[in-house]
Motif scaffolding. Structure first.
Motif, PDB file in Angstrom:
ATOM      1  N   LEU A 244       0.832  -1.206   0.000  1.00 49.63           N
ATOM      2  CA  LEU A 244       0.000   0.000   0.000  1.00 49.63           C
ATOM      3  C   LEU A 244       0.868   1.257   0.000  1.00 49.63           C
ATOM      4  CD1 LEU A 244      -2.810  -0.983   2.563  1.00 49.63           C
ATOM      5  CD2 LEU A 244      -2.998  -0.819   0.074  1.00 49.63           C
ATOM      6  N   HIS A 245       1.967   1.234   0.749  1.00 52.94           N
ATOM      7  CA  HIS A 245       2.866   2.395   0.771  1.00 52.94           C
ATOM      8  C   HIS A 245       3.507   2.609  -0.595  1.00 52.94           C
ATOM      9  CE1 HIS A 245       5.726   5.339   2.199  1.00 52.94           C
ATOM     10  NE2 HIS A 245       6.734   4.585   1.787  1.00 52.94           N
ATOM     11  N   PHE A 247       2.216   1.974  -3.415  1.00 54.49           N
ATOM     12  CA  PHE A 247       1.186   2.552  -4.277  1.00 54.49           C
ATOM     13  C   PHE A 247       0.664   3.894  -3.741  1.00 54.49           C
ATOM     14  CE2 PHE A 247       1.025  -1.830  -5.785  1.00 54.49           C
ATOM     15  CZ  PHE A 247       0.924  -1.646  -7.157  1.00 54.49           C
ATOM     16  N   ARG A 248       1.469   4.514  -2.862  1.00 53.08           N
ATOM     17  CA  ARG A 248       1.221   5.867  -2.350  1.00 53.08           C
ATOM     18  C   ARG A 248      -0.079   5.981  -1.542  1.00 53.08           C
ATOM     19  NH1 ARG A 248       4.931   9.237  -4.295  1.00 53.08           N
ATOM     20  NH2 ARG A 248       6.053   8.661  -6.204  1.00 53.08           N
ATOM     21  N   VAL A 249      -0.453   4.922  -0.886  1.00 55.93           N
ATOM     22  CA  VAL A 249      -1.568   4.964   0.061  1.00 55.93           C
ATOM     23  C   VAL A 249      -1.006   5.352   1.426  1.00 55.93           C
ATOM     24  CG1 VAL A 249      -3.364   3.633   1.236  1.00 55.93           C
ATOM     25  CG2 VAL A 249      -2.881   3.232  -1.199  1.00 55.93           C
ATOM     26  N   ASN A 250      -1.653   6.290   2.104  1.00 56.41           N
ATOM     27  CA  ASN A 250      -1.197   6.712   3.430  1.00 56.41           C
ATOM     28  C   ASN A 250      -1.529   5.611   4.435  1.00 56.41           C
ATOM     29  OD1 ASN A 250      -0.689   7.964   5.933  1.00 56.41           O
ATOM     30  ND2 ASN A 250      -1.169   9.976   5.092  1.00 56.41           N
ATOM     31  N   VAL A 251      -0.516   4.796   4.726  1.00 52.58           N
ATOM     32  CA  VAL A 251      -0.722   3.636   5.593  1.00 52.58           C
ATOM     33  C   VAL A 251      -1.126   4.063   6.998  1.00 52.58           C
ATOM     34  CG1 VAL A 251       0.423   1.651   6.649  1.00 52.58           C
ATOM     35  CG2 VAL A 251       0.834   2.195   4.247  1.00 52.58           C
ATOM     36  N   LYS A 253      -3.020   6.488   7.873  1.00 52.21           N
ATOM     37  CA  LYS A 253      -4.465   6.727   7.899  1.00 52.21           C
ATOM     38  C   LYS A 253      -5.230   5.411   7.940  1.00 52.21           C
ATOM     39  CE  LYS A 253      -4.695  11.273   5.694  1.00 52.21           C
ATOM     40  NZ  LYS A 253      -5.300  12.090   4.629  1.00 52.21           N
ATOM     41  N   VAL A 254      -4.718   4.424   7.214  1.00 52.52           N
ATOM     42  CA  VAL A 254      -5.351   3.105   7.249  1.00 52.52           C
ATOM     43  C   VAL A 254      -5.282   2.526   8.662  1.00 52.52           C
ATOM     44  CG1 VAL A 254      -5.228   0.747   6.358  1.00 52.52           C
ATOM     45  CG2 VAL A 254      -4.836   2.678   4.822  1.00 52.52           C
TER      46      VAL A 254
END
Length: 752
Positions: A244-245, A247-251, A253-254
């Motif tokens: 996820l990181h 793919f530029r997802v703010n982990v 926040k998850v």
């Protein structure tokens, strides 16, 4: 008689609905604070995630219902009538107590209130039974061993949560620092994997045994393969978070949203018993009484409550619906949330609490300890930690009180601790754990700076003190209520039920009216979170002006009230003015703290230019308040002692002064609204004229004191004091006008 008890059981469920609404304002907001404070997502999205957690957690709460059934008392020694009185007393006391705390914005503990209400009510009923000749003693009537373990678990959770909150956050901050985005490349996957695995372990494995669809075979398999499941989850979630990181997802926040889900689930599994455990136990008691009691409410013993609770799922789901609706619509929930978020804010904010002696001493001792640690720590180590804990590099979402790293630790750690307590059948207080974890993480993050530490420690002490007050009041209150019901019978039950509803309606109306008048907080939050300091001054000017306009309106009204009450010999109005002045002092001090924080948001040169005139204006307002206080004090004492009223020969002169001062306040308020700086010269000259007129009256009264009737001396001394203080008050208004002009017009000189 059965109809009466049926009505009582129905009323218990009606009170449970109120209790859910009131309790969720206090407790359910605990699992929203970190997500809201870190701005991990919109409030609507956070609420959806929390709602799912509440519903799933509700299905796991059945085992905790045993606390209300036989966790505090031994039901086989209590009759059905005794049990109904205990349960009714618990619900009435609980609703009133929680509603009062929520109205004050103080987070209290529903677990503590329920446990100590059950304990207090049972204790009194046990005394009544033993006084009536019962053979059983306290050990037979009270489940002292279980009650002690519950109480110790509740209060030990305060120290445990604070300790682990401080340690875990210190380690997390050391790893990530405040500039955490530059250090997420590989660490975020491991951090996310550990957090997610902790959630799975505590909320699924530890709570799985309470799920209705879990068969013994499935539970045995989980118990036998716990290590394998944990290792599998750790590997899976570590890889997932790393992907996820990438793919530029703010982990982070998850993780915060997962933690919100976890804490909501733990809350429902642990605390739902506080709201519906007593009514459900009352229903089970009534059903057993109808089936087997034979109409003998006083003689039928409730040994059936020793059996395990079997709560219908639709009760739990219905409770979850009420909690979610109440959470989304309750203004009191926002009020309680503001307390915890404010005490843990990384930035300066509205310090809701004042200073206390114990807080000042703790800060002084802490500073001495820190100074000693620095003296024995190598310089290189100090510099390394200083770089890791440099709050100036903090990365926070717009409007957030703290960053996502702290929000993640708050939620995951609190959820894990609460779920662990649930698995051990210990009703740990959700409020205690979440609040103390948040305070521990804020301490580790150095959020309690020298400028705010005293206020925040005072706040923490006030909240913890409120918890102990909750325990004492719950114990005593439930004992008094159950005694009234036991001796008063059905009429006492109905009277106390009606009184409870009346108090709730009255409290909600008062809270709503108070909330309508509090509209300055949004502007203050906008100022302290505005990043462009060059655009801040208009907002700061508006904020200061609004506060000072409100005070000038207050001063005008109080001066008129005091003068009229003195002439009319109205001691009641003077007492009311005294209380209003006392409250206003606290309001002025709070406003000064807020306005000082607003000035810090200005560019440095502008702040230096404006500060002297701001402090002059603020000091003038405080001086006016003290003038009013001293006038009211001597007038109140004179009137209460029924001394001679002000002679008619002096009333005309004082009426002139009163009208002139009222007109001065009125025109000053008009000036503050219009901002017409040019009118200040005229108003300052009028101040001089009023002072001269008061001086002439003062000299005339002094002559009267020397040559007049000795019987008038007492009232004339009061009159002289009023004239002197009024003159000082007019001088303060004159100084304030100059400060007002200087704040708004840098070219204004000291022209008259």
């Amino acid at each position: 008689m059965e109809v009466l008890f049926l009505c009582v059981v129905i009323f218990l469920f009606l009170l449970a609905v109120f209790d859910l609404s009131v309790g969720v304002s206090n407790d359910a907001v605990n699992f929203l604070n970190s997500a809201v404070g870190s701005r991990a997502a919109s409030f609507k999205r956070v609420l959806i995630v929390a709602s799912v957690g509440v519903f799933i957690g509700a299905a796991m709460s059945n085992g905790m219902m045993d606390i209300a059934r036989h966790g505090i008392f031994r039901p086989e020694h209590f009759s059905f009538y005794d049990i109904i009185c205990i349960f009714m007393a618990v619900m009435v006391t609980d609703i009133i107590l929680l509603d009062v705390f929520n109205s004050l914005g103080m987070p209290t503990s529903t677990t503590v209130s329920m446990v100590f209400e059950l304990l207090g009510a049972t204790f009194v009923v046990a005394l009544i039974k033993m006084a009536g000749g019962a053979d059983a003693g306290f050990d037979d009537l009270l489940n002292t061993e279980k009650a002690l373990s519950v109480i110790l678990g509740i209060f030990l959770s305060v120290a445990i949560a604070f300790f682990f909150g401080t340690v875990v956050q210190f380690v997390s901050r050391t790893i990530f620092s405040f500039n955490y985005r530059s250090r997420l490349k590989w660490k975020i996957g491991i951090f996310g994997g550990l957090c997610s695995t902790a959630i799975v372990y505590f909320l699924l494995i530890k709570g799985a045994k309470e799920l209705a669809f879990m068969t013994p075979a499935v539970k045995a398999w989980i118990a036998a393969n716990t290590g394998l499941i944990i290792c599998g989850c750790l590997v899976f979630f570590t890889l997932l978070m790393q992907v996820l990181h990438i793919f530029r997802v703010n982990v982070l926040k998850v993780i915060v949203l997962m933690g919100t889900f976890a804490l909501a689930m733990a809350f429902a599994g642990n605390d739902l018993v506080n709201f519906i455990g007593v009514p459900l136990s009352g229903l089970a008691s009534y059903q057993d009484y109808v089936a087997n009691g034979g109409g003998d409410a006083m003689g039928f013993m409730m040994g059936s409550l020793n059996g395990p609770a079997d709560t219908p799922v639709w009760f739990l789901v219905g409770a979850g619906v009420i909690m979610v609706v109440s959470l989304a619509t309750s203004p009191k929930a926002r009020n309680v949330a503001k307390t915890e978020i404010g005490l843990g804010s990384q930035q300066g904010g509205d310090e809701m609490f004042g200073s206390s002696r114990i807080a000042r001493r703790l800060v002084r001792w802490s500073l001495s300890l820190v100074s000693w640690v620095r003296s024995v720590t190598p310089v290189g180590v100090r510099r390394w930690f200083a770089r890791r804990f440099d709050a100036d590099e903090s990365i926070m979402e717009d409007g957030a009180a703290f960053d996502l790293v702290r929000g993640s630790v708050n939620l995951v750690l609190a959820g894990a601790l609460i779920a662990l307590g649930t698995s051990l059948k210990l009703p740990l207080s959700t409020t205690f754990v979440t609040f103390m974890v948040a305070m521990g993480t804020s301490l580790a993050d150095r959020a309690w700076g020298r400028e705010s530490a005293v206020f925040r420690i005072t706040g923490v002490i006030s909240v913890i003190g409120g918890w102990f007050v909750t325990a004492g009041v719950a114990f005593i209150g439930a004992g008094i209520v159950v005694a009234a019901m036991h001796y008063g019978g059905q009429w006492a039950m109905m009277l106390l039920g009606v009184l409870t509803i009346v108090l709730i309606v009255r409290s909600n109306r008062r809270f709503s009216s108070r909330g309508e008048t509090d509209n300055a907080d949004a502007l203050f939050q906008t100022i302290v979170h505005t990043e462009d300091k060059g655009q801040t001054w208009p907002l700061v000017e508006l904020f200061i002006n609004e506060h000072q306009q409100r005070f000038m309106t207050f001063a005008r009204e109080r001066y008129g009230d005091i003068a009229g009450a003195f002439i009319g010999e109205n001691s009641r109005l003077l007492g009311k003015a005294e209380r209003a002045l006392s409250r206003e002092k606290a309001v002025l001090k709070s406003a000064r703290r807020k306005e000082t924080l607003c000035l810090r948001c200005l560019p440095r040169e502008m702040a230096i230019e404006k500060s002297p005139w701001f402090y002059l204006g603020n000091n003038c307002c405080m001086g006016i308040l003290y003038n009013l206080w001293r006038i009211n004090e001597v007038c109140k004492e004179h009137v209460e002692n029924n001394f001679m009223p002000l002679p008619a020969s002096h009333r005309e002169g004082y009426e002139y002064v009163r009208m002139e001062v009222d007109a001065l306040f009125r025109d000053t308020l008009e000036l503050m609204k219009s901002g017409d700086v040019e009118a200040i010269t005229r108003l300052r000259r009028r101040c001089d004229n009023i002072k001269d007129r008061i001086s002439d009256i003062y000299h005339g009264v002094s002559d009267r004191l020397r040559d007049g009737d000795p019987a008038e001396m007492s009232v004339l001394y009061v009159y002289v004091n009023m004239l002197q203080e009024t003159q000082e008050m007019v001088s303060a208004v004159r100084k304030y006008l100059r400060a007002f002009a200087k704040l708004r017009d840098a070219d204004y000189s000291s022209r008259r």
